[in-house]
Write a protein that holds these residues in place. Structure first.
Motif, PDB file in Angstrom:
ATOM      1  N   PHE A 178      47.524 -24.938 -18.331  1.00  0.00           N
ATOM      2  CA  PHE A 178      47.812 -23.527 -18.126  1.00  0.00           C
ATOM      3  C   PHE A 178      49.185 -23.330 -17.496  1.00  0.00           C
ATOM      4  CE2 PHE A 178      47.757 -19.542 -15.760  1.00  0.00           C
ATOM      5  CZ  PHE A 178      47.299 -18.658 -16.729  1.00  0.00           C
ATOM      6  N   LYS A 182      52.110 -21.030 -19.120  1.00  0.00           N
ATOM      7  CA  LYS A 182      52.735 -19.924 -18.383  1.00  0.00           C
ATOM      8  C   LYS A 182      54.250 -20.112 -18.310  1.00  0.00           C
ATOM      9  CE  LYS A 182      51.767 -19.675 -13.955  1.00  0.00           C
ATOM     10  NZ  LYS A 182      53.018 -19.688 -13.159  1.00  0.00           N
ATOM     11  N   PHE A 188      51.386 -14.568 -17.586  1.00  0.00           N
ATOM     12  CA  PHE A 188      50.142 -15.014 -16.966  1.00  0.00           C
ATOM     13  C   PHE A 188      49.010 -14.473 -17.843  1.00  0.00           C
ATOM     14  CE2 PHE A 188      46.606 -15.664 -14.296  1.00  0.00           C
ATOM     15  CZ  PHE A 188      46.950 -16.610 -13.331  1.00  0.00           C
ATOM     16  N   GLU A 189      48.727 -15.185 -18.896  1.00  0.00           N
ATOM     17  CA  GLU A 189      47.729 -14.768 -19.877  1.00  0.00           C
ATOM     18  C   GLU A 189      46.438 -15.538 -19.574  1.00  0.00           C
ATOM     19  OE1 GLU A 189      47.247 -14.752 -24.760  1.00  0.00           O
ATOM     20  OE2 GLU A 189      49.179 -15.211 -23.857  1.00  0.00           O
ATOM     21  N   ALA A 190      45.671 -15.009 -18.619  1.00  0.00           N
ATOM     22  CA  ALA A 190      44.527 -15.764 -18.098  1.00  0.00           C
ATOM     23  C   ALA A 190      43.528 -16.134 -19.182  1.00  0.00           C
ATOM     24  CB  ALA A 190      43.831 -14.957 -17.007  1.00  0.00           C
ATOM     25  N   THR A 194      39.944 -21.362 -21.010  1.00  0.00           N
ATOM     26  CA  THR A 194      38.784 -21.189 -20.136  1.00  0.00           C
ATOM     27  C   THR A 194      38.436 -22.527 -19.489  1.00  0.00           C
ATOM     28  OG1 THR A 194      37.242 -21.502 -21.990  1.00  0.00           O
ATOM     29  CG2 THR A 194      37.865 -19.235 -21.426  1.00  0.00           C
ATOM     30  N   LYS A 196      38.970 -22.551 -16.192  1.00  0.00           N
ATOM     31  CA  LYS A 196      39.972 -22.513 -15.122  1.00  0.00           C
ATOM     32  C   LYS A 196      39.291 -22.596 -13.754  1.00  0.00           C
ATOM     33  CE  LYS A 196      41.493 -18.514 -16.604  1.00  0.00           C
ATOM     34  NZ  LYS A 196      40.625 -18.365 -17.793  1.00  0.00           N
ATOM     35  N   TRP A 200      42.239 -18.651  -9.848  1.00  0.00           N
ATOM     36  CA  TRP A 200      43.211 -18.029 -10.761  1.00  0.00           C
ATOM     37  C   TRP A 200      42.596 -17.751 -12.146  1.00  0.00           C
ATOM     38  CZ3 TRP A 200      44.312 -21.741 -14.574  1.00  0.00           C
ATOM     39  CH2 TRP A 200      44.067 -23.078 -14.199  1.00  0.00           C
ATOM     40  N   GLY A 201      41.396 -17.174 -12.143  1.00  0.00           N
ATOM     41  CA  GLY A 201      40.831 -16.656 -13.390  1.00  0.00           C
ATOM     42  C   GLY A 201      39.600 -17.356 -13.897  1.00  0.00           C
ATOM     43  N   GLU A 380      33.866 -15.773 -19.236  1.00  0.00           N
ATOM     44  CA  GLU A 380      35.117 -15.910 -18.486  1.00  0.00           C
ATOM     45  C   GLU A 380      36.222 -15.080 -19.134  1.00  0.00           C
ATOM     46  OE1 GLU A 380      38.300 -19.480 -17.402  1.00  0.00           O
ATOM     47  OE2 GLU A 380      36.163 -19.963 -17.499  1.00  0.00           O
ATOM     48  N   ASN A 384      38.335 -12.031 -17.491  1.00  0.00           N
ATOM     49  CA  ASN A 384      39.794 -12.034 -17.507  1.00  0.00           C
ATOM     50  C   ASN A 384      40.336 -10.741 -18.107  1.00  0.00           C
ATOM     51  OD1 ASN A 384      40.028 -15.576 -18.370  1.00  0.00           O
ATOM     52  ND2 ASN A 384      39.771 -14.614 -16.390  1.00  0.00           N
ATOM     53  N   ARG A 387      39.942  -8.039 -15.620  1.00  0.00           N
ATOM     54  CA  ARG A 387      40.389  -8.427 -14.279  1.00  0.00           C
ATOM     55  C   ARG A 387      39.255  -8.274 -13.257  1.00  0.00           C
ATOM     56  NH1 ARG A 387      45.657  -9.613 -14.277  1.00  0.00           N
ATOM     57  NH2 ARG A 387      46.978  -8.727 -15.909  1.00  0.00           N
TER      58      ARG A 387
END
Length: 445
Positions: A178, A182, A188-190, A194, A196, A200-201, A380, A384, A387
């Motif tokens: 990730f 980035k 920041f494309e969470a 997956t 993570k 952070w997401g 997840e 994301n 948010r």
């Protein structure tokens, strides 16, 4: 199989030589589809089957990296984007020396139907590399992941293709991947990956999801016979993420898991696996199951035979493909095994599956029983996108409901097609019809 299906399968073998696991996965699905094709002949239109067994995109790339001694090493990376009829490609990345195109294609094909069963609008894909993280330093793994993502990043995205972890790819590797994504995209494309970490997401329950789901599916199967896991002895193969949390959920439901394994051998612990010790040895120390046995009074380590040699009522194959063969199946059945629920992808050979189904025990194929992992990955993605951050209780409740729905859908389909209790037929036809309907709606693409 009908002549039509036989022709499609023969062409798969011809066009994909020396890929036995891929052939096996395709054959296992196609041989279940005859009732669906006879009832719905339009599924034979527009070369639907031929398109289904051909990946939409196959990406193979070089992954150069520098080890701690300053030597340049080269591995091969893969991403098979198999089918996007229901949504963005979704499936894990596997880092293991056994990885090749055949393995990734078989996993990607299985993922199509597994993802369809979840009902969450995700397509099927898979990826990985023949890189082996064992024995590598954190810096070596970081450099490899950065090189891997430097090529992969151009092919993925939250609405295009969303990789996750698999064998050899956990939170550490996802973090390095990730970070490089980035850096390369300046976003920041969470939702692009997956699995993570939570800060952070990541999602609560994602770590536990595959193992939990496999056990929940077994519990649902037992409930159809008025039984439960309470008090039953359980065999678990593997000692990674899936196996560990299959042990945990089985214990929560009152069962007694008594085996674990890895590539060095296996452990029999008649008193029941000590979950805290297992986590310490495998997750913290990155040790072997022999280390567990050395520190657990009453347990024994074996480098011959397999976990399937131990008498028990329930079996959870959670290690790797084709780990459970016909001889193992005969041993399980002769020892009184009543339930087999697959935590790994295609862990039972076709001959073993035939024996299980012939004996009328409760048998759940991986594409249904281990769908909890990808289901929670999709949860997840949902968090994301909004948010949001769910509690453990909410995420587990969502997982439990999804696994119950998958079980009930498979059971209902098997009954609809005249073979009650055949979860293989139920899973394959349910997944197939959902994907096929979308493919036909989209036209010939």
């Amino acid at each position: 199989m009908t002549n039509r299906v036989e022709e499609v399968y023969a062409e798969v073998v011809r066009r994909n030589p020396a890929e036995p696991e891929f052939h096996q996965a395709v054959h296992e699905v196609l041989e279940s589809l005859t009732p669906a094709l006879e009832k719905n002949p339009h599924y034979a239109d527009y070369a639907l089957l031929e398109r289904l067994v051909e990946p939409e995109r196959q990406i193979i790339f070089r992954v150069p990296w520098i080890d701690d001694a300053g030597n340049v090493r080269v591995n091969r990376g893969y991403r098979i984007e198999f089918n996007s009829a229901l949504g963005p490609y979704k499936g894990g990345l596997r880092f293991h020396q056994s990885v090749n195109r055949n393995i990734i294609k078989f996993l990607g094909f299985e993922q199509i139907f597994k993802n369809a069963l979840t009902g969450q609008g995700i397509g099927g894909g898979k990826g990985g590399s023949d890189f082996d993280p064992h024995g590598k330093s954190d810096n070596e793994i970081m450099r490899f992941c950065q090189s891997f993502m430097t090529e992969l990043f151009r092919h993925i995205g939250a609405e295009t293709d969303v990789p996750a972890g698999d064998i050899g790819v956990g939170g550490r590797e996802i973090g390095y991947l990730f970070g490089q994504y980035k850096r390369l995209t300046n976003r920041f494309e969470a939702g692009v990956l997956t699995g993570k970490k939570l800060g952070w997401g990541g999602s609560l329950v994602r770590t536990e999801a595959t193992g939990y789901g496999t056990v929940l599916f077994a519990q649902s199967m037992l409930e159809t016979r008025g039984e439960s896991l309470e008090g039953k002895r359980v065999l678990v193969s593997g000692s990674g993420n899936v196996a560990t949390y299959a042990v945990q959920k089985a214990q929560q439901l009152g069962a007694v898991p008594i085996t674990i394994s890895d590539s060095s051998g296996w452990v029999h612990d008649p008193a029941g696996i000590d979950l805290d010790l297992l986590k310490q040895v495998k997750e913290v120390e990155r040790g072997r199951v022999s280390d567990y046995a050395a520190r657990r009074p009453g347990s024994t380590f074996h480098d011959k035979g397999s976990v399937w040699d131990v008498p028990a009522e329930v079996a959870f194959p959670c290690a790797t493909q084709n780990e459970l063969n016909a001889d193992n199946a005969r041993t399980l059945l002769s020892n009184g095994c009543q339930v087999v629920s697959e935590g790994a992808n295609m862990p039972s050979t076709p001959e073993a599956i035939e024996l299980f189904q012939g004996s009328k025990i409760l048998y759940a194929p991986g594409k249904a029983a281990n769908a909890g992992g990808v289901a929670t990955s999709a949860l997840e993605m949902q968090q994301n996108a909004s948010r949001a951050k769910w509690t453990f209780e909410r995420a587990e409740a969502e997982l439990t409901a999804i696994m119950k729905n998958i079980h009930d859908d498979c059971l209902a389909t098997a009954e609809e097609y005249g073979d009650p209790g055949n979860y293989v037929l139920g899973a394959n036809i349910t997944g197939f019809t959902r994907v096929a309907d979308a493919m036909l709606d989209h036209g010939v693409i």
